[in-house]
Design a protein around this motif. Structure first.
Motif, PDB file in Angstrom:
ATOM      1  N   VAL A   2      29.694 -15.365   8.166  1.00  0.00           N
ATOM      2  CA  VAL A   2      29.011 -16.247   7.229  1.00  0.00           C
ATOM      3  C   VAL A   2      29.937 -16.659   6.091  1.00  0.00           C
ATOM      4  O   VAL A   2      30.031 -17.853   5.743  1.00  0.00           O
ATOM      5  CB  VAL A   2      27.754 -15.565   6.660  1.00  0.00           C
ATOM      6  CG1 VAL A   2      27.115 -16.450   5.599  1.00  0.00           C
ATOM      7  CG2 VAL A   2      26.761 -15.266   7.778  1.00  0.00           C
ATOM      8  N   TYR A   3      30.658 -15.694   5.515  1.00  0.00           N
ATOM      9  CA  TYR A   3      31.508 -15.996   4.371  1.00  0.00           C
ATOM     10  C   TYR A   3      32.679 -16.931   4.727  1.00  0.00           C
ATOM     11  O   TYR A   3      32.958 -17.882   3.967  1.00  0.00           O
ATOM     12  CB  TYR A   3      32.020 -14.708   3.738  1.00  0.00           C
ATOM     13  CG  TYR A   3      30.920 -13.915   3.053  1.00  0.00           C
ATOM     14  CD1 TYR A   3      30.346 -14.376   1.876  1.00  0.00           C
ATOM     15  CD2 TYR A   3      30.447 -12.734   3.597  1.00  0.00           C
ATOM     16  CE1 TYR A   3      29.325 -13.669   1.246  1.00  0.00           C
ATOM     17  CE2 TYR A   3      29.428 -12.015   2.985  1.00  0.00           C
ATOM     18  CZ  TYR A   3      28.866 -12.488   1.812  1.00  0.00           C
ATOM     19  OH  TYR A   3      27.859 -11.792   1.195  1.00  0.00           O
ATOM     20  N   PRO A   4      33.394 -16.703   5.849  1.00  0.00           N
ATOM     21  CA  PRO A   4      34.424 -17.686   6.219  1.00  0.00           C
ATOM     22  C   PRO A   4      33.862 -19.084   6.434  1.00  0.00           C
ATOM     23  O   PRO A   4      34.499 -20.078   6.060  1.00  0.00           O
ATOM     24  CB  PRO A   4      34.996 -17.099   7.521  1.00  0.00           C
ATOM     25  CG  PRO A   4      34.738 -15.646   7.429  1.00  0.00           C
ATOM     26  CD  PRO A   4      33.429 -15.521   6.723  1.00  0.00           C
ATOM     27  N   LEU A   6      31.163 -20.374   5.013  1.00  0.00           N
ATOM     28  CA  LEU A   6      30.826 -20.931   3.707  1.00  0.00           C
ATOM     29  C   LEU A   6      32.076 -21.387   2.948  1.00  0.00           C
ATOM     30  O   LEU A   6      32.077 -22.444   2.299  1.00  0.00           O
ATOM     31  CB  LEU A   6      30.064 -19.897   2.873  1.00  0.00           C
ATOM     32  CG  LEU A   6      28.634 -19.575   3.330  1.00  0.00           C
ATOM     33  CD1 LEU A   6      28.043 -18.455   2.476  1.00  0.00           C
ATOM     34  CD2 LEU A   6      27.752 -20.814   3.273  1.00  0.00           C
ATOM     35  N   SER A   7      33.134 -20.595   3.040  1.00  0.00           N
ATOM     36  CA  SER A   7      34.381 -20.984   2.361  1.00  0.00           C
ATOM     37  C   SER A   7      34.976 -22.240   2.984  1.00  0.00           C
ATOM     38  O   SER A   7      35.527 -23.093   2.280  1.00  0.00           O
ATOM     39  CB  SER A   7      35.384 -19.836   2.407  1.00  0.00           C
ATOM     40  OG  SER A   7      35.774 -19.554   3.740  1.00  0.00           O
TER      41      SER A   7
END
Length: 253
Positions: A2-4, A6-7
């Motif tokens: 999720v974080y990659p 979103l980035s």
């Protein structure tokens, strides 16, 4: 995951904002927005196919250079660990090759070995071999002294000590060097493409061509493809390294 993701979305949004809001339309060619790169380059077969063909050439050079770097790096690291005099002779030159900017010696490589595939491969080896050498040497030198004493009591031969103890114990360190080299070898292949354009063009050759022609869409698309290739190589090498270390330790039980 999720974080990659979103980035990535944030980076694309920032890229679009700079293209549309900070650059005038007549200067937007300096940083075309992501949608233009996708539509005008990556989704156009006439633009994408030459990039993929060039990337295949770069991948071939990187693969050959990587194999040679692993063989040379592990072999040199093992030799250095077996005799102090070899370490004192070889290690300073390995450091010199690492600290000298590769761009400074690329012209000499071209003069000595020509401007074809051999020179491209040599650039890869020069960039990628050092972390393998140092990690191999460090891993073997860090083997527990108690294990050495146990092999001495067992009257193990030098070969058995090397294969069954030193290399086995150093395998995680060796694989760390190999994984680091996998990323560097892609950089070396692209640099070789840029300077040694004889023969089939690699992705680095196209980057230089697109830069000279101010084809920003194609330039960014080629950079994206080269980056994805580098990430894929690094990820695959990391997976292979974890698999190799696991199987090596299991075989030693």
């Amino acid at each position: 995951m999720v974080y990659p993701l979103l980035s990535l979305l944030g980076a694309l949004a920032a890229w679009s904002a700079v293209s549309y809001w900070m650059l005038a339309p007549e200067r937007r060619f300096l940083l075309p927005p992501p949608v233009d790169v996708l539509r005008d380059s990556l989704m156009q077969r006439s633009h994408l196919q030459p990039m993929l063909e060039a990337l295949a050439v770069t991948a071939q050079v990187a693969l050959v250079g990587f194999v040679v770097a692993v063989v040379v790096g592990v072999g040199t690291g093992v030799l250095m660990s077996q005799a102090k005099w070899i370490e004192r002779i070889v290690y300073p030159y390995a450091v010199v090759l690492q600290v000298i900017p590769i761009l400074a010696i690329v012209p000499l490589i071209g003069l000595w070995f020509g401007y074809g595939m051999m020179s491209r491969t040599l650039v890869c080896v020069l960039i990628a071999a050092f972390p393998i050498i140092t990690n191999t040497h460090f891993g073997i030198a860090s083997v527990d002294r108690g294990m050495h004493e146990l092999f001495t009591l067992s009257r193990a031969s030098r070969w058995d000590r090397l294969v069954k103890l030193e290399i086995r114990a150093a395998m995680p360190s060796i694989m760390t060097g190999v994984r680091t080299a996998s990323g560097l070898v892609v950089v070396g292949a692209i640099i070789g493409d840029m300077f040694f354009a004889k023969g089939q063009p690699g992705i680095g050759t196209l980057l230089d061509v697109y830069r000279g022609r101010l084809q920003s869409d194609d330039l960014i698309a080629a950079i994206v493809l080269a980056s994805l290739f580098g990430v894929a190589v690094f990820a695959l090498t990391g997976f292979a390294a974890r698999l190799a270390v696991g199987r090596w330790h299991e075989s030693g039980k």
